[in-house]
Motif scaffolding. Structure first.
Motif, PDB file in Angstrom:
ATOM      1  N   GLN A  70       0.804  -1.258   0.093  1.00 36.92           N
ATOM      2  CA  GLN A  70      -0.029   0.213  -0.021  1.00 36.92           C
ATOM      3  C   GLN A  70       0.835   1.199   0.073  1.00 36.92           C
ATOM      4  O   GLN A  70       0.374   2.481  -0.414  1.00 36.92           O
ATOM      5  CB  GLN A  70      -1.053   0.074   1.052  1.00 36.92           C
ATOM      6  CG  GLN A  70      -2.065  -1.175   1.202  1.00 36.92           C
ATOM      7  CD  GLN A  70      -3.151  -0.829   2.182  1.00 36.92           C
ATOM      8  OE1 GLN A  70      -2.530  -0.385   3.289  1.00 36.92           O
ATOM      9  NE2 GLN A  70      -4.383  -1.156   1.877  1.00 36.92           N
ATOM     10  N   ALA A  71       2.231   1.254   0.567  1.00 36.79           N
ATOM     11  CA  ALA A  71       2.896   2.414   0.535  1.00 36.79           C
ATOM     12  C   ALA A  71       3.998   2.422  -0.697  1.00 36.79           C
ATOM     13  O   ALA A  71       4.961   3.136  -0.390  1.00 36.79           O
ATOM     14  CB  ALA A  71       3.697   2.607   1.861  1.00 36.79           C
ATOM     15  N   GLY A  72       3.694   1.545  -1.598  1.00 36.94           N
ATOM     16  CA  GLY A  72       4.562   1.677  -2.746  1.00 36.94           C
ATOM     17  C   GLY A  72       5.595   0.248  -2.856  1.00 36.94           C
ATOM     18  O   GLY A  72       6.475   0.278  -3.581  1.00 36.94           O
ATOM     19  N   GLU A  73       5.515  -0.386  -1.859  1.00 39.48           N
ATOM     20  CA  GLU A  73       6.610  -1.490  -1.733  1.00 39.48           C
ATOM     21  C   GLU A  73       6.056  -2.541  -3.018  1.00 39.48           C
ATOM     22  O   GLU A  73       5.287  -2.474  -3.369  1.00 39.48           O
ATOM     23  CB  GLU A  73       6.212  -2.505  -0.510  1.00 39.48           C
ATOM     24  CG  GLU A  73       6.408  -1.658   0.880  1.00 39.48           C
ATOM     25  CD  GLU A  73       5.283  -1.096   1.395  1.00 39.48           C
ATOM     26  OE1 GLU A  73       5.247  -0.522   2.728  1.00 39.48           O
ATOM     27  OE2 GLU A  73       4.267  -1.001   0.728  1.00 39.48           O
ATOM     28  N   SER A 101      13.127  -8.206  -3.452  1.00 41.41           N
ATOM     29  CA  SER A 101      12.690  -6.714  -3.180  1.00 41.41           C
ATOM     30  C   SER A 101      13.759  -6.082  -2.670  1.00 41.41           C
ATOM     31  O   SER A 101      14.734  -6.261  -2.191  1.00 41.41           O
ATOM     32  CB  SER A 101      11.490  -7.036  -2.214  1.00 41.41           C
ATOM     33  OG  SER A 101      10.938  -5.819  -1.779  1.00 41.41           O
ATOM     34  N   ALA A 102      13.501  -4.647  -3.016  1.00 34.07           N
ATOM     35  CA  ALA A 102      14.499  -3.632  -2.895  1.00 34.07           C
ATOM     36  C   ALA A 102      13.710  -2.624  -1.734  1.00 34.07           C
ATOM     37  O   ALA A 102      14.337  -1.895  -1.270  1.00 34.07           O
ATOM     38  CB  ALA A 102      14.984  -2.781  -3.954  1.00 34.07           C
ATOM     39  N   GLN A 107      12.772  -6.337   2.518  1.00 40.02           N
ATOM     40  CA  GLN A 107      14.069  -6.758   2.001  1.00 40.02           C
ATOM     41  C   GLN A 107      14.396  -8.137   2.623  1.00 40.02           C
ATOM     42  O   GLN A 107      15.213  -8.928   2.046  1.00 40.02           O
ATOM     43  CB  GLN A 107      15.499  -5.885   2.266  1.00 40.02           C
ATOM     44  CG  GLN A 107      15.189  -4.603   1.451  1.00 40.02           C
ATOM     45  CD  GLN A 107      16.592  -3.818   1.471  1.00 40.02           C
ATOM     46  OE1 GLN A 107      17.014  -3.561   2.758  1.00 40.02           O
ATOM     47  NE2 GLN A 107      17.084  -3.138   0.451  1.00 40.02           N
ATOM     48  N   LYS A 108      14.004  -8.401   3.925  1.00 36.92           N
ATOM     49  CA  LYS A 108      14.188  -9.726   4.510  1.00 36.92           C
ATOM     50  C   LYS A 108      13.702 -10.957   3.554  1.00 36.92           C
ATOM     51  O   LYS A 108      14.056 -11.994   3.720  1.00 36.92           O
ATOM     52  CB  LYS A 108      13.295  -9.916   5.915  1.00 36.92           C
ATOM     53  CG  LYS A 108      13.797 -10.923   6.666  1.00 36.92           C
ATOM     54  CD  LYS A 108      13.077 -11.086   7.892  1.00 36.92           C
ATOM     55  CE  LYS A 108      13.216 -12.176   8.832  1.00 36.92           C
ATOM     56  NZ  LYS A 108      12.986 -12.342  10.140  1.00 36.92           N
ATOM     57  N   LEU A 109      12.769 -10.664   2.736  1.00 36.46           N
ATOM     58  CA  LEU A 109      12.364 -11.620   1.587  1.00 36.46           C
ATOM     59  C   LEU A 109      13.461 -12.197   0.998  1.00 36.46           C
ATOM     60  O   LEU A 109      13.491 -13.269   0.463  1.00 36.46           O
ATOM     61  CB  LEU A 109      11.165 -11.088   0.863  1.00 36.46           C
ATOM     62  CG  LEU A 109       9.891 -11.032   1.610  1.00 36.46           C
ATOM     63  CD1 LEU A 109       8.851 -10.227   0.689  1.00 36.46           C
ATOM     64  CD2 LEU A 109       9.157 -12.355   1.990  1.00 36.46           C
ATOM     65  N   ASN A 110      14.595 -11.292   0.805  1.00 41.80           N
ATOM     66  CA  ASN A 110      15.815 -11.734  -0.367  1.00 41.80           C
ATOM     67  C   ASN A 110      16.388 -13.012   0.134  1.00 41.80           C
ATOM     68  O   ASN A 110      17.121 -13.733  -0.505  1.00 41.80           O
ATOM     69  CB  ASN A 110      16.432 -10.428  -0.571  1.00 41.80           C
ATOM     70  CG  ASN A 110      15.842  -9.180  -1.226  1.00 41.80           C
ATOM     71  OD1 ASN A 110      14.924  -9.464  -2.135  1.00 41.80           O
ATOM     72  ND2 ASN A 110      16.344  -8.255  -0.816  1.00 41.80           N
TER      73      ASN A 110
END
Length: 134
Positions: A70-73, A101-102, A107-110
């Motif tokens: 929702q905030a552009g992620e 993801s950047a 970022q933890k998803l990376n």
């Protein structure tokens, strides 16, 4: 070992089409759109996967998609899994998914492997749950 559940969403199949078979196995391309949250960030998940029916009647699928917060992620994902078709037309998948993801919130998803359950009811409604695989 499975860690905490980090996401879940609810959605709907948006399109399906039959693809040419490979080696005699029927293949179906399915797209979906879902809403939920991952790591507490509300998101829309858009995905497409191709599933083939294996000789024993089970399914194998591979897909890719996009998460939009929702905030552009943003984050992209790729995954694969195995599924079973139920007598009532429902389908149940289990598999693994990998993200990139950047966006700071994701970022933890990376650096994780996600393990998922993905359910489709006979009306095309979806429910996904995601755990971090530690």
């Amino acid at each position: 070992m499975l860690g905490e559940r980090i996401g879940e969403d609810i959605g709907k199949i948006t399109s399906q089409r039959v693809l040419p078979s490979e080696g005699g196995a029927p293949r179906i391309e399915t797209s979906f759109q879902a809403a939920g949250a991952i790591y507490g960030v509300k998101a829309t998940d858009l995905g497409t996967y191709v599933a083939c029916v294996r000789p024993d009647g089970s399914l194998y699928g591979e897909g890719q998609g996009l998460l939009m917060g929702q905030a552009g992620e943003t984050a992209t994902w790729k995954g694969g899994g195995v599924g079973t078709m139920k007598k009532d037309g429902a389908i149940s998948y289990r598999g693994a998914v990998y993200y990139q993801s950047a966006s700071p919130a994701w970022q933890k998803l990376n650096s994780i492997a996600g393990v998922f359950e993905f359910e489709i009811d006979p009306q095309g409604n979806t429910k996904g749950q995601l755990w971090e695989w530690k």
